[in-house]
Write a protein that holds these residues in place. Structure first.
Motif, PDB file in Angstrom:
ATOM      1  N   ALA A  22      28.788  44.833  40.108  1.00  0.00           N
ATOM      2  CA  ALA A  22      29.314  43.505  39.766  1.00  0.00           C
ATOM      3  C   ALA A  22      28.182  42.495  39.623  1.00  0.00           C
ATOM      4  O   ALA A  22      28.196  41.651  38.714  1.00  0.00           O
ATOM      5  N   ARG A  23      27.196  42.579  40.502  1.00  0.00           N
ATOM      6  CA  ARG A  23      26.078  41.632  40.445  1.00  0.00           C
ATOM      7  C   ARG A  23      25.227  41.863  39.201  1.00  0.00           C
ATOM      8  O   ARG A  23      24.798  40.910  38.534  1.00  0.00           O
ATOM      9  N   VAL A  24      24.968  43.126  38.882  1.00  0.00           N
ATOM     10  CA  VAL A  24      24.193  43.433  37.671  1.00  0.00           C
ATOM     11  C   VAL A  24      24.932  42.933  36.430  1.00  0.00           C
ATOM     12  O   VAL A  24      24.338  42.312  35.534  1.00  0.00           O
ATOM     13  N   PHE A  25      26.223  43.186  36.372  1.00  0.00           N
ATOM     14  CA  PHE A  25      27.017  42.768  35.212  1.00  0.00           C
ATOM     15  C   PHE A  25      27.041  41.244  35.093  1.00  0.00           C
ATOM     16  O   PHE A  25      26.840  40.687  34.013  1.00  0.00           O
ATOM     17  N   ALA A  26      27.323  40.577  36.199  1.00  0.00           N
ATOM     18  CA  ALA A  26      27.420  39.115  36.172  1.00  0.00           C
ATOM     19  C   ALA A  26      26.082  38.483  35.810  1.00  0.00           C
ATOM     20  O   ALA A  26      26.030  37.505  35.047  1.00  0.00           O
ATOM     21  N   ASP A  27      24.994  39.030  36.337  1.00  0.00           N
ATOM     22  CA  ASP A  27      23.664  38.509  36.021  1.00  0.00           C
ATOM     23  C   ASP A  27      23.365  38.620  34.523  1.00  0.00           C
ATOM     24  O   ASP A  27      22.588  37.830  33.976  1.00  0.00           O
ATOM     25  N   ALA A  28      23.977  39.622  33.875  1.00  0.00           N
ATOM     26  CA  ALA A  28      23.746  39.841  32.440  1.00  0.00           C
ATOM     27  C   ALA A  28      24.745  39.083  31.569  1.00  0.00           C
ATOM     28  O   ALA A  28      24.725  39.211  30.342  1.00  0.00           O
ATOM     29  N   GLY A  29      25.627  38.301  32.199  1.00  0.00           N
ATOM     30  CA  GLY A  29      26.540  37.468  31.428  1.00  0.00           C
ATOM     31  C   GLY A  29      27.961  37.973  31.322  1.00  0.00           C
ATOM     32  O   GLY A  29      28.790  37.349  30.641  1.00  0.00           O
ATOM     33  N   ALA A  30      28.295  39.067  31.987  1.00  0.00           N
ATOM     34  CA  ALA A  30      29.652  39.607  31.917  1.00  0.00           C
ATOM     35  C   ALA A  30      30.595  38.843  32.846  1.00  0.00           C
ATOM     36  O   ALA A  30      30.166  38.256  33.850  1.00  0.00           O
ATOM     37  N   LYS A  31      31.881  38.859  32.525  1.00  0.00           N
ATOM     38  CA  LYS A  31      32.912  38.387  33.433  1.00  0.00           C
ATOM     39  C   LYS A  31      33.339  39.563  34.301  1.00  0.00           C
ATOM     40  O   LYS A  31      33.412  40.696  33.814  1.00  0.00           O
ATOM     41  N   VAL A  32      33.618  39.310  35.581  1.00  0.00           N
ATOM     42  CA  VAL A  32      33.965  40.406  36.477  1.00  0.00           C
ATOM     43  C   VAL A  32      35.198  40.064  37.314  1.00  0.00           C
ATOM     44  O   VAL A  32      35.388  38.926  37.737  1.00  0.00           O
ATOM     45  N   THR A  33      36.016  41.087  37.522  1.00  0.00           N
ATOM     46  CA  THR A  33      37.128  41.023  38.467  1.00  0.00           C
ATOM     47  C   THR A  33      36.934  42.148  39.467  1.00  0.00           C
ATOM     48  O   THR A  33      36.816  43.318  39.078  1.00  0.00           O
ATOM     49  N   LEU A  34      36.889  41.799  40.745  1.00  0.00           N
ATOM     50  CA  LEU A  34      36.615  42.767  41.796  1.00  0.00           C
ATOM     51  C   LEU A  34      37.917  43.202  42.457  1.00  0.00           C
ATOM     52  O   LEU A  34      38.725  42.362  42.870  1.00  0.00           O
ATOM     53  N   THR A  52      36.644  36.956  39.932  1.00  0.00           N
ATOM     54  CA  THR A  52      37.955  36.945  40.573  1.00  0.00           C
ATOM     55  C   THR A  52      38.077  38.143  41.500  1.00  0.00           C
ATOM     56  O   THR A  52      37.564  39.225  41.190  1.00  0.00           O
ATOM     57  N   PHE A  53      38.734  37.944  42.630  1.00  0.00           N
ATOM     58  CA  PHE A  53      39.007  39.051  43.542  1.00  0.00           C
ATOM     59  C   PHE A  53      40.509  39.298  43.596  1.00  0.00           C
ATOM     60  O   PHE A  53      41.300  38.356  43.639  1.00  0.00           O
ATOM     61  N   VAL A  54      40.890  40.584  43.602  1.00  0.00           N
ATOM     62  CA  VAL A  54      42.289  40.962  43.760  1.00  0.00           C
ATOM     63  C   VAL A  54      42.367  42.057  44.819  1.00  0.00           C
ATOM     64  O   VAL A  54      41.759  43.126  44.652  1.00  0.00           O
ATOM     65  N   GLU A  55      43.081  41.795  45.900  1.00  0.00           N
ATOM     66  CA  GLU A  55      43.284  42.828  46.903  1.00  0.00           C
ATOM     67  C   GLU A  55      44.055  43.984  46.262  1.00  0.00           C
ATOM     68  O   GLU A  55      45.138  43.777  45.698  1.00  0.00           O
ATOM     69  N   THR A  56      43.514  45.187  46.363  1.00  0.00           N
ATOM     70  CA  THR A  56      44.085  46.309  45.611  1.00  0.00           C
ATOM     71  C   THR A  56      43.971  47.611  46.383  1.00  0.00           C
ATOM     72  O   THR A  56      42.935  47.915  46.970  1.00  0.00           O
ATOM     73  N   ASP A  57      45.041  48.389  46.335  1.00  0.00           N
ATOM     74  CA  ASP A  57      45.051  49.768  46.823  1.00  0.00           C
ATOM     75  C   ASP A  57      45.042  50.658  45.589  1.00  0.00           C
ATOM     76  O   ASP A  57      46.027  50.707  44.843  1.00  0.00           O
ATOM     77  N   ASN A  66      49.125  45.148  39.048  1.00  0.00           N
ATOM     78  CA  ASN A  66      49.002  43.721  39.338  1.00  0.00           C
ATOM     79  C   ASN A  66      47.559  43.254  39.158  1.00  0.00           C
ATOM     80  O   ASN A  66      47.303  42.158  38.637  1.00  0.00           O
ATOM     81  N   ALA A  67      46.616  44.084  39.580  1.00  0.00           N
ATOM     82  CA  ALA A  67      45.208  43.725  39.451  1.00  0.00           C
ATOM     83  C   ALA A  67      44.807  43.581  37.986  1.00  0.00           C
ATOM     84  O   ALA A  67      44.075  42.646  37.613  1.00  0.00           O
ATOM     85  N   PHE A  68      45.275  44.486  37.151  1.00  0.00           N
ATOM     86  CA  PHE A  68      44.929  44.400  35.727  1.00  0.00           C
ATOM     87  C   PHE A  68      45.615  43.217  35.056  1.00  0.00           C
ATOM     88  O   PHE A  68      45.037  42.579  34.168  1.00  0.00           O
ATOM     89  N   THR A  69      46.814  42.924  35.474  1.00  0.00           N
ATOM     90  CA  THR A  69      47.493  41.740  34.941  1.00  0.00           C
ATOM     91  C   THR A  69      46.711  40.483  35.269  1.00  0.00           C
ATOM     92  O   THR A  69      46.480  39.623  34.405  1.00  0.00           O
ATOM     93  N   THR A  70      46.257  40.389  36.519  1.00  0.00           N
ATOM     94  CA  THR A  70      45.450  39.243  36.942  1.00  0.00           C
ATOM     95  C   THR A  70      44.129  39.190  36.191  1.00  0.00           C
ATOM     96  O   THR A  70      43.684  38.120  35.757  1.00  0.00           O
ATOM     97  N   GLU A  73      44.583  37.914  32.708  1.00  0.00           N
ATOM     98  CA  GLU A  73      44.899  36.479  32.713  1.00  0.00           C
ATOM     99  C   GLU A  73      43.662  35.627  32.964  1.00  0.00           C
ATOM    100  O   GLU A  73      43.500  34.565  32.363  1.00  0.00           O
ATOM    101  N   THR A  74      42.788  36.085  33.850  1.00  0.00           N
ATOM    102  CA  THR A  74      41.624  35.282  34.231  1.00  0.00           C
ATOM    103  C   THR A  74      40.431  35.481  33.297  1.00  0.00           C
ATOM    104  O   THR A  74      39.657  34.535  33.073  1.00  0.00           O
ATOM    105  N   MET A  75      40.256  36.683  32.749  1.00  0.00           N
ATOM    106  CA  MET A  75      39.093  36.954  31.890  1.00  0.00           C
ATOM    107  C   MET A  75      39.425  36.917  30.409  1.00  0.00           C
ATOM    108  O   MET A  75      38.529  36.867  29.573  1.00  0.00           O
ATOM    109  N   GLY A  76      40.709  36.999  30.078  1.00  0.00           N
ATOM    110  CA  GLY A  76      41.105  37.007  28.676  1.00  0.00           C
ATOM    111  C   GLY A  76      41.343  38.389  28.123  1.00  0.00           C
ATOM    112  O   GLY A  76      42.137  38.578  27.205  1.00  0.00           O
ATOM    113  N   CYS A  77      40.664  39.374  28.677  1.00  0.00           N
ATOM    114  CA  CYS A  77      40.851  40.774  28.273  1.00  0.00           C
ATOM    115  C   CYS A  77      40.184  41.656  29.305  1.00  0.00           C
ATOM    116  O   CYS A  77      39.531  41.173  30.240  1.00  0.00           O
ATOM    117  N   VAL A  78      40.355  42.956  29.162  1.00  0.00           N
ATOM    118  CA  VAL A  78      39.609  43.951  29.951  1.00  0.00           C
ATOM    119  C   VAL A  78      39.047  44.951  28.954  1.00  0.00           C
ATOM    120  O   VAL A  78      39.809  45.585  28.208  1.00  0.00           O
TER     121      VAL A  78
END
Length: 252
Positions: A22-34, A52-57, A66-70, A73-78
């Motif tokens: 996540a840190r490598v991706f974000a540092d390079a300009g990516a949007k991340v959902t954890l 964004t963080f989503v508690e996920t099993d 639910n995590a992918f829906t979130t 919504e927050t990043m615009g796409c996956v």
């Protein structure tokens, strides 16, 4: 696929390989959902990265959906998913005390490491299938985490090696299944990395582990895993393969 255009979902994102990725991706300009079960560390890491963080099993369909829906919504796409969630249980088939390997513990490892990986991957594919295609037809990439234990499983790793061998076996057929949707599937098989679990070991134990690595004689840095994942995202011709990252370590 450039990192500035990448919207990535990363499981196990609160620590270890997932956090480093996540840190490598974000540092390079990516949007991340954890995605993680750690509701303390997860939100902290996400906040640091502007993500964004989503508690996920990962073993639960509704939780991952639910995590992918979130995420959408927050990043615009996956258009990228990296599966780093996993567990380790060390247990021999026949034990010195006369006992045998627990079937429940075996099932738990398979459920999290293999079924959980497949669950996230299939729902990631569903989230990616309607993305606008790149000029070469690519709509996204899924990166799963195997292990060199899939090839060199050691004593006490029957469950773990089985689960990671399954991740390796999943890679090519899933890549073929998803080809018509323009979705690539890759796997990374890390060796011995300095994750939070290993960080708890005494220094002499860490030195012993590092001694068996061919070159360089050290444990892997989780950021190196993240850098490889970044390369896979950016290199659109990589598909259907498992890449070892282990300093040429071959476990005996």
């Amino acid at each position: 696929m450039e990192m500035k255009d990448t919207c990535a979902v990363i499981t196990g994102g609160a620590s270890g390989l997932g956090e480093a990725t996540a840190r490598v991706f974000a540092d390079a300009g990516a949007k991340v959902t954890l995605l993680d079960r750690d509701t303390t560390r997860g939100p902290e890491v996400a906040a640091e990265l502007g993500g964004t963080f989503v508690e996920t099993d990962v073993t639960d369909e509704a939780s991952v959906q639910n995590a992918f829906t979130t995420a959408r919504e927050t990043m615009g796409c996956v258009n990228a998913a990296v599966n780093c969630a996993g567990i380790v249980i060390a247990e021999t088939v026949l034990k010195k005390d006369g006992g045998i390997h627990s079937l429940d513990s075996y099932r738990k490892v398979i459920d999290v490491n293999l079924a959980g990986t497949f669950n996230v991957a299939r729902l990631a594919a569903d989230a990616m299938k309607d993305n606008a295609p790149a000029p070469d037809g690519n709509r996204g990439v899924i990166i799963n985490t195997a292990s060199i234990a899939a090839f060199d499983g050691q004593r006490g790793q029957a469950a773990y090696a089985s689960s990671k061998g399954g991740v390796v076996g999943l890679t090519l057929p899933m890549a073929r299944d998803l080809a018509r949707a323009g979705i690539r599937v890759m796997a990374i098989a890390p060796g011995v990395f300095m994750t939070p679990m290993l960080a708890e070991l005494p220094q002499d134990a860490l030195d012993t582990l590092a001694k068996d690595v061919t070159n360089p004689k050290r444990l892997g840095d989780p950021r190196e895993y993240g850098q490889l994942a970044k390369f896979i995202v950016e290199c659109g011709y990589l598909n259907g393969e498992t890449i070892r990252i282990d300093g040429a370590l071959r476990m005996m």
